[in-house]
Every structure is written in C-alpha cells, then in structure tokens.
Design a protein around this motif. Structure first.
Motif, PDB file in Angstrom:
ATOM      1  N   VAL A  20      54.863 -31.996 -75.294  1.00 38.20           N
ATOM      2  CA  VAL A  20      53.678 -31.946 -74.439  1.00 38.20           C
ATOM      3  C   VAL A  20      53.994 -31.090 -73.218  1.00 38.20           C
ATOM      4  CG1 VAL A  20      51.994 -33.293 -73.138  1.00 38.20           C
ATOM      5  CG2 VAL A  20      52.953 -34.212 -75.259  1.00 38.20           C
ATOM      6  N   TYR A  21      53.069 -30.208 -72.882  1.00 38.68           N
ATOM      7  CA  TYR A  21      53.209 -29.334 -71.722  1.00 38.68           C
ATOM      8  C   TYR A  21      52.053 -29.599 -70.760  1.00 38.68           C
ATOM      9  CZ  TYR A  21      56.723 -26.603 -74.242  1.00 38.68           C
ATOM     10  OH  TYR A  21      57.838 -26.202 -74.898  1.00 38.68           O
ATOM     11  N   GLN A  22      52.344 -29.550 -69.474  1.00 39.00           N
ATOM     12  CA  GLN A  22      51.327 -29.623 -68.424  1.00 39.00           C
ATOM     13  C   GLN A  22      51.518 -28.436 -67.495  1.00 39.00           C
ATOM     14  OE1 GLN A  22      53.462 -32.506 -68.577  1.00 39.00           O
ATOM     15  NE2 GLN A  22      52.196 -33.583 -70.076  1.00 39.00           N
ATOM     16  N   GLY A  23      50.455 -27.951 -66.983  1.00 40.60           N
ATOM     17  CA  GLY A  23      50.526 -26.839 -66.036  1.00 40.60           C
ATOM     18  C   GLY A  23      49.141 -26.360 -65.635  1.00 40.60           C
ATOM     19  N   ARG A  39      53.831 -22.506 -63.772  1.00 38.84           N
ATOM     20  CA  ARG A  39      54.603 -23.650 -63.279  1.00 38.84           C
ATOM     21  C   ARG A  39      54.532 -24.810 -64.291  1.00 38.84           C
ATOM     22  NH1 ARG A  39      56.103 -22.914 -58.033  1.00 38.84           N
ATOM     23  NH2 ARG A  39      55.011 -21.252 -56.892  1.00 38.84           N
ATOM     24  N   PRO A  40      54.953 -24.588 -65.512  1.00 41.35           N
ATOM     25  CA  PRO A  40      54.748 -25.610 -66.556  1.00 41.35           C
ATOM     26  C   PRO A  40      55.771 -26.747 -66.448  1.00 41.35           C
ATOM     27  CG  PRO A  40      55.911 -23.743 -67.472  1.00 41.35           C
ATOM     28  CD  PRO A  40      55.595 -23.376 -66.044  1.00 41.35           C
ATOM     29  N   PHE A  41      55.356 -27.882 -67.021  1.00 42.69           N
ATOM     30  CA  PHE A  41      56.220 -29.048 -67.217  1.00 42.69           C
ATOM     31  C   PHE A  41      56.288 -29.329 -68.713  1.00 42.69           C
ATOM     32  CE2 PHE A  41      55.487 -29.552 -62.788  1.00 42.69           C
ATOM     33  CZ  PHE A  41      56.511 -30.333 -62.292  1.00 42.69           C
ATOM     34  N   HIS A  42      57.489 -29.568 -69.212  1.00 42.52           N
ATOM     35  CA  HIS A  42      57.677 -29.885 -70.628  1.00 42.52           C
ATOM     36  C   HIS A  42      58.199 -31.319 -70.760  1.00 42.52           C
ATOM     37  CE1 HIS A  42      60.134 -29.741 -74.506  1.00 42.52           C
ATOM     38  NE2 HIS A  42      58.862 -29.657 -74.874  1.00 42.52           N
ATOM     39  N   ASN A  43      57.341 -32.187 -71.343  1.00 46.75           N
ATOM     40  CA  ASN A  43      57.688 -33.617 -71.492  1.00 46.75           C
ATOM     41  C   ASN A  43      58.097 -34.238 -70.164  1.00 46.75           C
ATOM     42  OD1 ASN A  43      57.193 -33.561 -74.247  1.00 46.75           O
ATOM     43  ND2 ASN A  43      59.321 -33.079 -74.777  1.00 46.75           N
ATOM     44  N   CYS A  47      59.936 -26.870 -66.279  1.00 50.00           N
ATOM     45  CA  CYS A  47      60.550 -25.814 -67.065  1.00 50.00           C
ATOM     46  C   CYS A  47      61.264 -24.824 -66.160  1.00 50.00           C
ATOM     47  CB  CYS A  47      59.492 -25.090 -67.912  1.00 50.00           C
ATOM     48  SG  CYS A  47      58.690 -26.137 -69.146  1.00 50.00           S
ATOM     49  N   LEU A  48      62.197 -24.104 -66.739  1.00 48.81           N
ATOM     50  CA  LEU A  48      62.989 -23.131 -65.995  1.00 48.81           C
ATOM     51  C   LEU A  48      62.296 -21.772 -65.917  1.00 48.81           C
ATOM     52  CD1 LEU A  48      66.531 -23.938 -67.453  1.00 48.81           C
ATOM     53  CD2 LEU A  48      65.459 -24.820 -65.365  1.00 48.81           C
ATOM     54  N   VAL A  49      61.207 -21.577 -66.648  1.00 46.68           N
ATOM     55  CA  VAL A  49      60.466 -20.305 -66.630  1.00 46.68           C
ATOM     56  C   VAL A  49      59.173 -20.507 -65.850  1.00 46.68           C
ATOM     57  CG1 VAL A  49      61.471 -19.497 -68.777  1.00 46.68           C
ATOM     58  CG2 VAL A  49      59.405 -20.880 -68.853  1.00 46.68           C
ATOM     59  N   PRO A  50      58.658 -19.449 -65.196  1.00 49.48           N
ATOM     60  CA  PRO A  50      57.438 -19.622 -64.373  1.00 49.48           C
ATOM     61  C   PRO A  50      56.169 -19.702 -65.193  1.00 49.48           C
ATOM     62  CG  PRO A  50      58.205 -17.354 -64.262  1.00 49.48           C
ATOM     63  CD  PRO A  50      59.253 -18.098 -65.026  1.00 49.48           C
ATOM     64  N   GLU A  51      56.135 -19.243 -66.439  1.00 52.85           N
ATOM     65  CA  GLU A  51      54.886 -19.181 -67.199  1.00 52.85           C
ATOM     66  C   GLU A  51      55.192 -19.342 -68.678  1.00 52.85           C
ATOM     67  OE1 GLU A  51      50.854 -16.425 -67.545  1.00 52.85           O
ATOM     68  OE2 GLU A  51      52.703 -15.588 -66.735  1.00 52.85           O
ATOM     69  N   GLU A  83      55.015 -30.283 -58.647  1.00 50.10           N
ATOM     70  CA  GLU A  83      56.418 -30.635 -58.829  1.00 50.10           C
ATOM     71  C   GLU A  83      56.606 -32.133 -58.971  1.00 50.10           C
ATOM     72  OE1 GLU A  83      58.483 -28.884 -55.643  1.00 50.10           O
ATOM     73  OE2 GLU A  83      58.458 -26.853 -56.488  1.00 50.10           O
ATOM     74  N   THR A  84      55.745 -32.922 -58.380  1.00 46.62           N
ATOM     75  CA  THR A  84      55.831 -34.371 -58.529  1.00 46.62           C
ATOM     76  C   THR A  84      55.077 -34.861 -59.738  1.00 46.62           C
ATOM     77  OG1 THR A  84      53.954 -34.616 -57.041  1.00 46.62           O
ATOM     78  CG2 THR A  84      56.158 -34.758 -56.071  1.00 46.62           C
ATOM     79  N   GLY A  85      54.339 -33.952 -60.393  1.00 46.94           N
ATOM     80  CA  GLY A  85      53.679 -34.341 -61.638  1.00 46.94           C
ATOM     81  C   GLY A  85      52.419 -35.124 -61.419  1.00 46.94           C
ATOM     82  N   ILE A  86      51.771 -35.067 -60.214  1.00 48.47           N
ATOM     83  CA  ILE A  86      50.512 -35.786 -59.965  1.00 48.47           C
ATOM     84  C   ILE A  86      49.472 -34.758 -59.545  1.00 48.47           C
ATOM     85  CG2 ILE A  86      49.454 -37.716 -58.786  1.00 48.47           C
ATOM     86  CD1 ILE A  86      52.198 -38.663 -58.134  1.00 48.47           C
ATOM     87  N   PRO A  87      48.830 -34.110 -60.450  1.00 48.55           N
ATOM     88  CA  PRO A  87      47.875 -33.054 -60.086  1.00 48.55           C
ATOM     89  C   PRO A  87      46.559 -33.631 -59.604  1.00 48.55           C
ATOM     90  CG  PRO A  87      48.001 -33.247 -62.462  1.00 48.55           C
ATOM     91  CD  PRO A  87      48.977 -34.220 -61.899  1.00 48.55           C
TER      92      PRO A  87
END
Length: 506
Positions: A20-23, A39-43, A47-51, A83-87
C-alpha cells in the motif's frame, strides 16, 4: 479535469506483492494511464525516493484521503503532516458558494501510520466539503475507476528499484488505544528517523569490561560484615556438592584396620570396603572356638551356622534365583558333597541338608566306618530325612560332570586319612570330573591339598591359606565380640549387612 485533483492525498493498494502506498497526487496522465505520487509512503514507512508512478494494472484499490481547497492545494496536509502520516486531519477544505458546507467523514487508512486523537478532538476529524467540490469528487471517483480498469497502465520511477526498499517495511497495526497520551510515548520510543541510526555495532565486550565484579562483591561483603547481615558463605565460596550415594553428614574418620591379632599375621586380606582382615594361626583359631564353646556356642550351633552360610554361598554359585525357580524344575542343579569322618565332614553334611531343602540334587559321599562321631551321626540322621542321596563307594558317584563339588575331605589333625584307598579314589574322581570345587574350612597352606579349589570358605577369621585354596570367602559363625577380646583379639565385625563376604589378598 485531471489537473483539478493534483495535490490530493490518496491511498493506493497494489496487492500483497507491492503493498500500500500513500502520497500526494503530483501528475495524472490520461494518455498513458499513469498516476504519480510525491513524497510517498510505502506500508507506513517513508520511501527513499521523492516520487513514485503507478500504472492502472497494478492498482487494486484507490482511496481519497484529502481533497485540497481551491487555490490552496498544500495548506492542509503540509510536509510535517505527510511525514507523520496524518494527512489533513481537522482541516477545512473550503467553503461553498453560498457560505454553507457539508460535513464528510474522512476515511482512515489502516496501512499508513496514524496519530490517535484525543477524545476531545474527535469532532475535528470531520472535513467540510462544498457542493461544488462534492460534484468534482464524484467525477474524480469515476475518472479513477476508469483509470484502474484500463490496460497498459505502467509504473515508472525515478532512480528507485525494489532493492532500495527498507527490509523492515511492515504495515503497522492499530493499537486500539483511545488515549492520546500514548502518542507522545510512541514518538519518544519510535519517533527517531531511520537515517539517524548509527552504523557501528555496540561494543558489548568493552562495555562489560567496565564492570568490576570483584570490586562490587568485595563492597557487598564489607557492607554485610559491618551490618551483621551475613549468614551464609561469601559469593566466592562454592557449596559442597555430594553424589546420591554419598553421606552429607559429617562422620568420624574411617579406620580400616579394626581387627588386631596378638601375633604378627602371616598373611592379610581386605574386604570390598577396604577393611583389613588379618589371618590367624591354627592354634589361635582352635583356641577361639574352644572359648566360644565354653560360653555357650556349642558344636551343634557352629555346625548349623556353617551349614547355612556354606549352602547360601553354594546356591549363589549355582545361579541363584536365575537357576532355582519353579519354571526351571527340569534343570535342577546337582552337587557332589565329599565328606570325611570328622568335624569338617559334619559341616559338609549340614550344608548338604540345607541344599537339599532348596530343591538341589545332592549326592553325599561318606566312607563306611565302624564308629562315627556323634556330630556326624546326628547330621546323617537329619540328612536322611531329605531327598538327598548318600553313597559310600566312588563307583556310585556320577560319571557325568556335576554342577558343583563341595570338598570336606581334609582335616587339620588326621593327616593319615590321605593314605587311605578311598581318599585317593575320591580325589581322582574329583579331578577328572572337571566341576568347580568349593572347599569348606580347608587346612593351612603347609599341608598339601589333594583337590585344587576354586573357592574356599573360612570360618570366623581366615587361616593363612595358599594359592591352591582359590578365592577366599569369610563367613560369620556367630562368635561374640567379647570372646575375641578374651583370646586377645581386638575385633570389629567386617561383615556389615552380610554373613558371607569375599576377601582379597593384599
């Protein structure tokens, strides 16, 4: 219209293989059927990549987490919130044209890390969406549904590969806690950035070397001695350990020489426990029996005790319970008992009576004499009441080997019996029979023996027997301790719990 949804925060489920990805949506290409997240999040892990770019074929589910307001696409859901995962929690998207808005519950994703709000802030999770945005939202839903069902939807990325994924990317689970105070504790424990973890390993040996155990134990020991609290041994003292067969109680030192005779022994023996048993001369042994008889240990009692001990030893030599049991009646052992016309012969007759009582086939040889000793006559009378067989001729002895031969032919005094024809015939038969021989109370070594024995049984105290006597055993015939003292022997019983013990030459 696809550009209207740029800046929206979405959650894309790519199945079990990709996760699952969020961004935030940065680009939507209708021609190539791709969608890009910045600025994606993986699980739940950044993530280490910007896009990251996905194709429609990889997407199994798409959820909208936040819709930005007009002209302020990054006001709500800024960098810190991503970054905190609360959009966009508690953010007003934008008012409607007539100044009224519609409250819409914000969907929460279980795959992204979430802050647990306080109970007093639960109302702030409502998002206000205008009717115009609500209409646009329905168009976006239809557009994304068409996007996910299309073919040829490819995912591309900038300098990112599967090898650069973090090895510990695990989908966090909901803790179920409603108390917002636990959030600060979680941040203190798990809030450090993964890039700040040091690469060097912890030096366990160097850290352990800083602890001086000897100094600490010395300090504890000094303190306990001063305060009087020490009741056990010091830490350096090891408790005594004992085996299961050792005595844990302190006892007196063991004295192995507990029998002392008035004269120097010509030969000494020792028991299995290491106790020293000295030999005595025939004169001292005869005096001991005479004093014992004077105090009540008559010849009949000695004969009975000797017969019991000798028969018990013979039963053990014949096989004991393995040979003598009701299932082996067809294998009754046969014993040839060779006796002379003297007290030693009477001891052998007593032994034969007890063996016959224990279902042993006993053949008693005793030569014919006109006048017999009273002790022999009494023993023969009792032996005749058993199933034992008495013979007076060597021709009546069995021709086949027997199980055991008990020798009571020799006597200490009557040496002339060895010149008799019957004695020589019996000795020849015993040597030709090849059966093991047990001698009861054999004479001393100076006198030549006609039959070599494998075992010899001594009475009370052993005589200085020679090598032809075989292995020496000692039996207890019931002589009291004070009788030994009366003849000058310092005596302490070496028998323990047994009546017959083996002796070893020293």
């Amino acid at each position: 219209m696809a550009t209207d949804w740029l800046g929206s925060i979405v959650s894309i489920n790519c199945g079990e293989s990709l996760g699952v990805y969020q961004g935030r949506v940065s680009a939507v290409d209708q021609v190539s059927q791709t969608i890009s997240l910045t600025r994606p999040f993986h699980n739940g892990v950044k993530c280490l990549v910007p896009e990251v770019t996905f194709r429609a074929g990889d997407i199994t589910e798409l959820k909208i987490l936040e819709i930005p307001g007009p002209g302020d696409s990054r006001k709500c859901g800024d960098l810190q919130q991503m970054e905190t995962g609360i959009p966009g929690v508690g953010c007003q998207v934008g008012p409607s044209q007539n100044g009224t808005g519609k409250m819409l519950k914000k969907p929460m994703s279980s795959s992204a890390p979430q802050n647990i709000p306080r109970r007093t802030d639960m109302k702030n999770q409502d998002i206000i969406i205008s009717p115009q945005q609500q209409c646009s939202k329905s168009y976006m839903d239809r557009h994304l549904e068409t996007l996910t069902q299309s073919k040829g939807f490819r995912r591309r990325h900038n300098s990112w590969s599967s090898s650069s994924r973090h090895p510990n990317q695990v989908t966090p689970k909901k803790s179920g806690l409603k108390n917002g105070q636990m959030k600060s504790k979680d941040d203190e424990c798990f809030g450090d950035d993964i890039d700040e973890i040091p690469d060097t390993d912890f030096d366990f040996e160097g850290n352990l070397a800083l602890f001086d155990k000897a100094a600490v134990f010395e300090e504890i020991e000094t303190y306990e001695r001063r305060s009087g609290t020490r009741s056990r041994g010091t830490p350096n003292e090891k408790p005594a350990r004992y085996r299961h067969d050792e005595n844990i109680l302190e006892s007196e030192p063991i004295v192995y020489r507990r029998i002392v005779v008035p004269q120097n022994a010509n030969k000494e023996f020792c028991t299995d426990s290491g106790l020293v048993v000295p030999s005595v001369s025939y004169e001292l042994h005869k005096k001991l029996l005479s004093v014992a008889e004077k105090h009540g240990l008559t010849l009949e009692r000695r004969l009975e005790m000797t017969g019991v001990c000798a028969s018990q030893m013979a039963l053990s030599l014949l096989g004991g319970p393995n040979r003598l049991n009701p299932k082996n009646v067809h294998q009754r052992p046969t014993v040839a008992l060779l006796c002379g016309p003297h007290v030693k012969g009477a001891q052998g007759i007593s032994c034969g009576r007890h063996l016959s009582n224990h279902d042993v086939h006993v053949i008693l040889f005793l030569p014919n004499f006109v006048k017999m000793l009273e002790s022999i006559t009494n023993e023969l009378n009792l032996f005749s009441k058993t199933q034992g067989q008495q013979v007076s001729s060597v021709k009546d002895l069995p021709d086949t080997p027997v199980d055991l031969v008990i020798n009571c032919l020799d006597c200490h005094e009557n040496a002339f019996l060895r010149d008799q024809p019957w004695y020589k015939a019996v000795v020849d038969w015993a040597n030709q029979n090849r059966a093991p021989v047990l001698s009861i109370d054999p004479p001393i070594s100076e006198m030549e023996l006609g039959i070599d024995a494998k075992w010899s049984l001594a009475l009370g105290l052993p005589l200085p027997l020679g090598e032809r006597a075989g292995r020496v055993y000692l039996c207890d015939i019931g002589i009291p301790q004070k009788v030994f003292q009366e003849v000058g022997i310092n005596y302490h019983s070496p028998f323990g719990c047994k009546f017959v013990i083996p002796l070893h030459s020293t």
